[in-house]
Structure formats: C-alpha cells, structure tokens
Design a protein around this motif. Structure first.
Motif, PDB file in Angstrom:
ATOM      1  N   LEU A  31       0.753  -1.102   0.047  1.00 11.79           N
ATOM      2  CA  LEU A  31       0.071  -0.058   0.076  1.00 11.79           C
ATOM      3  C   LEU A  31       0.813   1.313   0.036  1.00 11.79           C
ATOM      4  O   LEU A  31       0.752   2.242  -0.590  1.00 11.79           O
ATOM      5  CB  LEU A  31      -1.047  -0.114   1.284  1.00 11.79           C
ATOM      6  N   MET A  86       2.108   1.903  -3.414  1.00 11.13           N
ATOM      7  CA  MET A  86       1.006   1.933  -4.636  1.00 11.13           C
ATOM      8  C   MET A  86       1.282   3.477  -5.439  1.00 11.13           C
ATOM      9  O   MET A  86       1.426   4.360  -4.910  1.00 11.13           O
ATOM     10  CB  MET A  86       0.018   1.722  -3.872  1.00 11.13           C
ATOM     11  N   VAL A 126      -0.268   6.087  -6.818  1.00  8.68           N
ATOM     12  CA  VAL A 126      -1.655   6.566  -6.350  1.00  8.68           C
ATOM     13  C   VAL A 126      -2.321   7.170  -7.724  1.00  8.68           C
ATOM     14  O   VAL A 126      -3.553   7.543  -7.828  1.00  8.68           O
ATOM     15  CB  VAL A 126      -1.526   7.718  -5.362  1.00  8.68           C
ATOM     16  N   LEU A 147      -5.320   5.514  -9.037  1.00 10.09           N
ATOM     17  CA  LEU A 147      -6.594   5.716  -8.471  1.00 10.09           C
ATOM     18  C   LEU A 147      -7.514   6.508  -9.348  1.00 10.09           C
ATOM     19  O   LEU A 147      -8.774   6.552  -9.144  1.00 10.09           O
ATOM     20  CB  LEU A 147      -6.706   6.250  -7.006  1.00 10.09           C
ATOM     21  N   MET A 176     -10.484  -3.395   5.507  1.00 13.68           N
ATOM     22  CA  MET A 176     -10.558  -3.301   3.953  1.00 13.68           C
ATOM     23  C   MET A 176     -11.895  -3.732   3.068  1.00 13.68           C
ATOM     24  O   MET A 176     -12.187  -3.670   2.039  1.00 13.68           O
ATOM     25  CB  MET A 176      -9.340  -4.144   3.550  1.00 13.68           C
ATOM     26  N   GLN A 187      -9.169  -0.753  -5.614  1.00  8.76           N
ATOM     27  CA  GLN A 187      -7.552  -1.383  -6.149  1.00  8.76           C
ATOM     28  C   GLN A 187      -6.918  -1.595  -4.852  1.00  8.76           C
ATOM     29  O   GLN A 187      -6.215  -2.463  -4.644  1.00  8.76           O
ATOM     30  CB  GLN A 187      -7.045   0.090  -6.914  1.00  8.76           C
ATOM     31  N   THR A 188      -7.112  -0.769  -3.821  1.00  9.29           N
ATOM     32  CA  THR A 188      -6.373  -0.847  -2.531  1.00  9.29           C
ATOM     33  C   THR A 188      -6.717  -2.266  -1.840  1.00  9.29           C
ATOM     34  O   THR A 188      -5.940  -3.084  -1.474  1.00  9.29           O
ATOM     35  CB  THR A 188      -6.563   0.204  -1.469  1.00  9.29           C
ATOM     36  N   ALA A 215      -4.133  -5.465  -1.300  1.00  7.81           N
ATOM     37  CA  ALA A 215      -4.023  -5.796   0.134  1.00  7.81           C
ATOM     38  C   ALA A 215      -4.409  -7.290   0.266  1.00  7.81           C
ATOM     39  O   ALA A 215      -3.854  -8.009   0.787  1.00  7.81           O
ATOM     40  CB  ALA A 215      -5.025  -4.873   1.146  1.00  7.81           C
TER      41      ALA A 215
END
Length: 353
Positions: free
Chosen positions: A41, A44, A46, A49, A212, A241-242, A246
C-alpha cells in the motif's frame, strides 16, 4: 409514504471513539495484517486511483484460488463477507418455500431475508447450542449455516454438516465460515462432492483486514457464474484497487497467517481456563471469541460493569442468550487486564452480598 421499504437493520457492535479502551466486542483480530500489506500500500502508484479497478478482481481471485487449490472460476469476491452473503441471498433464495437457518446465529440472515422478501424459518438450537441436522430435512428454499456458529462459537462437525448438504441437494446450502480459521474444519473439501454447496470466508477476522472489507465465496463454476451475473447487474466495480492489492498480498503470506492464528488459539485456551476458574461456563470455542455465562452474576450486569472500566464486550438482549456475554480474544495483555478486573469485580460483589 406507503412505498418506502422499512426494515429493522442489523445492529453492529459498539465502536467506541475514545482512546485507551480495550475493545473485545466485534471479533477483530488484535494483531496487524501481514507486513506485506503495508509495503504494497505504501508503494502503490496513487495516480492509478483515477482509473476504475479491475471489475473481475482477477489478481485477488487468482491468489485465493491458488491458496485454496481451486480454479479461478470457482471464486467470487465482494466487499466483505456481508456483501458476498447478501449477493448469495439475492441470487439463490428466490423460491416460495422458506429458507432455513438457526434461531441463534448471525442476525444479518434475518435482516436480508426480510429486506429481499424471502420467506424463512428458524430452527432451534438444542439446549447445548448445537444445530440439529434432522431439523433441516423438510422441503425448503435453501439453507444457510454459520460454522462455527456466531455468537456461540460452536462447531457443527463435518459429518453432520454434510448430512444437511445431502438432505438438500435440490437447493443451495451456504456455509458461512467467517471464523473457521481459528480452529474449525472447513467444508471446502466437500465442494468436490456437492454442486449445491457455497462456502463463504472473510479477510476481516483471521487476516486482520476488517477495514479493507474483503470477503469471498467458493463453489462450482456454475454457481459462481450466477453470482457474477447478479453482481454485474448491480455494481460492476465492487472491489477497489487498494483492497485487491492488500487482499492478494495477505492471501499469499501463509506463514504470517499461521503464526497469528496459533497465537490467538493459545490465548483463547488460557482465557477459557481462567474464566472457568472464575465461575464462567461456555462451550469450547472454535472462533476468536468466547460465549460465556457466569454461575451467579447476570450477563447484563457484567457487560455494564466492564463498560464502565472501558472494557467492551458484546451483550445480546435476546431470548435464550440474554445471560451470556461474548468476549473477543485480544492480545495476552488485553485478556490479562480483562481477567484481573473480572476477578476483582466478582470478589467485591461476593463480599457485598
């Protein structure tokens, strides 16, 4: 207004906002997720996003399938197991006959049945909080069973669970395994023998990713296709996406997962032994919580006394279970604090009498 749908919603456990409380009321894992989750994370991109996530969540689906030794077309993912279960209700429970589930179980089942207009019947657990397989023999529109059950923590043995699945070969049987990783036996091997079975699991408890919201179902490719058809008709982009990243990393870190599960099981065993010494009774839990009643002190009194000490446990003001508290297994330090306070409180109460 007469055309507004009105339902009594599910009531989750309290989420206290003040710092320093000992939170043992919502069955969260007391340990952090796999270290790889933080790494992926933090690293990542960003900028990505701004793009929609993969609607098939193929990376996560593949990781789950590899770990569970299934094909990707046997896996369905959603926003927590609640989302997955709601999709299962919407997809598979559409007949005129009532669906069956226990009278003491996860209370969201009744909420979904009412919200979707699904007829249902509850089947009473016996005096020891066991499911009675024969109760699920009559014709029905489907079955859902939490195993181990919540809030009791009692496991239905595999032989008896399979008995229920065999009774109901013409309808879908859902086994909700939110707590299976803490010591129960999964129904997953039964997928090879029963094409009417759906097994639902979660990342929220054993994988420390309640924040999550990742859940998944495993079944035949035919049933998974039905679930996906409903999902894509409802919301194509359910997994962000996160969460996909994860969840994938967490599923791949088997060593950390096993170490964490063993720590919780050991703490649970020690806690049960101490609770028994203090006069509590309970069934041997196969979940990350203990559902206990005291020989002389009412559960509601204990719940309120603990809350005043900033120790949060769960109390259910419902028939048959209104003299029990459900205690999530926390860290060793948290459980020691709880047990010390319980010992002091019960002693002072005894002296006052």
């Amino acid at each position: 207004m007469e055309n507004v749908r009105r339902v009594t919603p599910y009531t989750p456990g309290e989420q206290p906002k003040k710092p320093g409380v000992i939170k043992l009321n919502t069955n969260e894992n007391p340990y952090p997720p796999s270290p790889g989750v933080e790494q992926v994370l933090c690293g990542m991109d960003v900028e990505r996003l701004r793009l929609y996530p993969d609607p098939t969540a193929s990376m996560l689906v593949k990781a789950i399938a590899e770990e569970k030794k299934l094909r990707p077309d046997q896996v369905f993912v959603g926003v927590g197991s609640d989302d997955v279960l709601a999709m299962c209700f919407l997809t598979f429970f559409n007949g005129s006959k009532p669906i069956f589930f226990p009278d003491i179980t996860y209370s969201f089942y009744e909420v979904w049945a009412k919200m979707f207009g699904i007829p249902y019947e509850t089947k009473a657990l016996n005096e020891n909080f066991d499911i009675v397989p024969e109760d699920y023999e009559p014709a029905n529109g489907g079955v859902i069973i939490a195993n181990p059950n919540a809030p009791t923590g009692v496991e239905l043995p595999p032989r008896e669970l399979e008995q229920i699945i065999k009774y109901n070969k013409d309808v879908v049987v859902i086994v909700d395994e939110a707590y299976v990783d803490f010591g129960a036996t999964s129904a997953l091997p039964m997928l090879n023998r029963h094409d009417n079975l759906i097994v639902v699991q979660s990342f929220s408890k054993s994988r420390s990713l309640a924040g999550m919201r990742i859940g998944y179902a495993m079944a035949s490719d035919e049933l998974i296709k039905c679930l996906n058809d409903v999902k894509y008709s409802f919301n194509s982009y359910t997994m962000d996406q996160t969460a996909i990243l994860a969840g994938t990393v967490s599923m791949q870190d088997w060593r950390y997962f096993e170490e964490t599960m063993e720590r919780i099981r050991e703490t649970r065993q020690r806690t049960q032994e101490r609770l028994a010494e203090l006069g509590f009774s309970f069934r041997d839990s196969k979940a990350n919580f203990i559902f206990a009643t005291h020989e002389s002190c009412p559960a509601k009194e204990l719940y309120e006394a603990l809350k005043k000490r900033d120790i949060y446990v769960r109390y259910f003001d419902k028939p048959r279970i209104d003299n029990f508290i459900r205690i999530t297994v926390g860290t060793d330090a948290e459980m020691e604090f709880l047990l010390t306070y319980l010992e002091e409180y019960l002693e002072s109460r005894e002296h006052a009498e």
